[in-house]
Design a protein around this motif. Structure first.
Motif, mmCIF file in Angstrom:
data_model
loop_
_atom_site.group_PDB
_atom_site.id
_atom_site.type_symbol
_atom_site.label_atom_id
_atom_site.label_comp_id
_atom_site.label_asym_id
_atom_site.label_seq_id
_atom_site.Cartn_x
_atom_site.Cartn_y
_atom_site.Cartn_z
ATOM 1 N N SER A 144 0.804 -1.221 0.000
ATOM 2 C CA SER A 144 0.000 0.000 0.000
ATOM 3 C C SER A 144 0.838 1.272 0.000
ATOM 4 O O SER A 144 0.478 2.259 -0.641
ATOM 5 N N ALA A 145 1.960 1.259 0.716
ATOM 6 C CA ALA A 145 2.715 2.495 0.948
ATOM 7 C C ALA A 145 4.070 2.528 0.250
ATOM 8 O O ALA A 145 4.680 3.591 0.179
ATOM 9 N N ARG A 149 8.593 3.629 2.720
ATOM 10 C CA ARG A 149 7.714 3.909 3.849
ATOM 11 C C ARG A 149 7.580 2.665 4.740
ATOM 12 O O ARG A 149 7.492 2.782 5.973
ATOM 13 N N LYS A 152 10.660 2.671 6.778
ATOM 14 C CA LYS A 152 10.588 3.674 7.833
ATOM 15 C C LYS A 152 9.767 3.178 9.012
ATOM 16 O O LYS A 152 10.176 3.312 10.178
ATOM 17 N N VAL A 160 2.460 6.444 12.675
ATOM 18 C CA VAL A 160 1.976 7.059 11.436
ATOM 19 C C VAL A 160 0.547 7.513 11.706
ATOM 20 O O VAL A 160 -0.386 6.698 11.738
ATOM 21 N N ASP A 164 -1.343 11.105 7.769
ATOM 22 C CA ASP A 164 -0.260 10.567 6.954
ATOM 23 C C ASP A 164 -0.601 9.188 6.407
ATOM 24 O O ASP A 164 -0.230 8.848 5.275
ATOM 25 N N ALA A 165 -1.291 8.385 7.211
ATOM 26 C CA ALA A 165 -1.694 7.065 6.735
ATOM 27 C C ALA A 165 -2.574 7.172 5.495
ATOM 28 O O ALA A 165 -2.450 6.375 4.553
ATOM 29 N N GLU A 167 -2.515 9.735 3.340
ATOM 30 C CA GLU A 167 -1.642 10.207 2.262
ATOM 31 C C GLU A 167 -0.776 9.072 1.716
ATOM 32 O O GLU A 167 -0.522 8.990 0.509
ATOM 33 N N TRP A 168 -0.337 8.186 2.585
ATOM 34 C CA TRP A 168 0.530 7.083 2.176
ATOM 35 C C TRP A 168 -0.227 5.952 1.480
ATOM 36 O O TRP A 168 0.391 5.064 0.906
ATOM 37 N N LEU A 170 -2.339 3.919 3.166
ATOM 38 C CA LEU A 170 -2.605 2.865 4.148
ATOM 39 C C LEU A 170 -4.045 2.899 4.651
ATOM 40 O O LEU A 170 -4.592 1.866 5.050
#
Length: 252
Positions: A144-145, A149, A152, A160, A164-165, A167-168, A170
């Motif tokens: 997914s990311a 990522r 990270k 996260v 942000d999840a 945006e990534w 997820l």
């Protein structure tokens, strides 16, 4: 079904609630088994499944008390339950509040759709106790990311947050604090009135295309996590966590 997992069925939607609030819904073998049984039962008559916790937490991960006692979750069985959630022929939604950490993160990512409260977060906290991600997370996050990522999350063990999840890639959507279950119920109610055969084929096709490495990931994680659990670093990581101090890792 154990009391650590509650189920409710209404208008074709089964809601599976992790019910261990005293431990931020930390997962035990019994609660994982309860989730698996609830999803399997839902597949025989329901049209959608929601997996959730409470407003404080989706799941803080594996119950570390089990790790201290040497039992852990039973990773092979936990992997089978994660796989069953991915393969079930009805749509699944994770309604996430607070932390979805460790294998709790894997559990949420296994669902077809994730609704996150704006105050919630995902976290692969394994390295904090000398372990690596498991429950298929090495494949689920990367699918997914992306690789960096996923690296990270695995190497920093940082939170996260929902924004942000999303945006990534997820999370599917982010909603106001405390409204994640209500929103999940709205989506599931729509699916319950939709074309079940089409939904089953769509989710299976997308999962087959994007999760091609999942079974290999399960195998690698099981082998490597079994090794890591035998190390002094793991014992030190758990002891430090329990004693609320910084761990001293030696690579042994």
């Amino acid at each position: 079904m154990t009391s650590s997992v509650l189920t409710d069925q209404h208008d074709g939607v089964v809601t599976v609630t992790i019910n261990r609030p005293e431990s931020l819904n930390a997962l035990t073998p019994e609660s994982m088994q309860g989730i698996g049984e609830a999803v399997a039962e839902a597949a025989t008559g329901a049209r959608a499944v929601i997996i959730t916790g409470n407003d404080r937490s989706f799941s803080s991960g594996a119950d570390l008390q089990g790790s201290v006692q040497g039992g852990g979750l039973g990773l092979e069985r936990a992997n089978a339950i994660i796989r069953a959630i991915i393969d079930v022929e009805i749509p699944t939604i994770a309604a996430v509040s607070g932390p979805a950490a460790g294998i709790g993160c894997s559990l949420a990512l296994a669902c077809d759709y994730m609704v996150m409260s704006e105050e919630s977060y995902l976290m692969l906290a394994f390295s904090k106790i000398g372990l690596m991600p498991d429950g298929g997370a090495t494949a689920l996050v990367a699918a997914s990311a992306g690789r960096h990522r996923a690296m990270k999350m695995a190497l920093t063990a940082e939170k996260v947050w929902a924004k942000d999840a999303l945006e990534w890639g997820l999370a599917s959507e982010v909603v106001g604090a405390g409204t994640q279950l209500e929103r999940a119920q709205e989506i599931a109610a729509t699916w319950a009135q939709g074309p079940p055969l089409a939904y089953a084929k769509a989710t299976a096709a997308i999962n087959a295309t994007t999760l091609t490495e999942l079974d290999d990931a399960f195998g690698r994680e099981l082998e490597d996590q079994t090794f890591l659990r035998s190390t002094n670093d793991f014992a030190e990581g758990v002891a430090a966590f329990m004693e609320k101090r910084s761990p001293k890792y030696t690579g042994q």
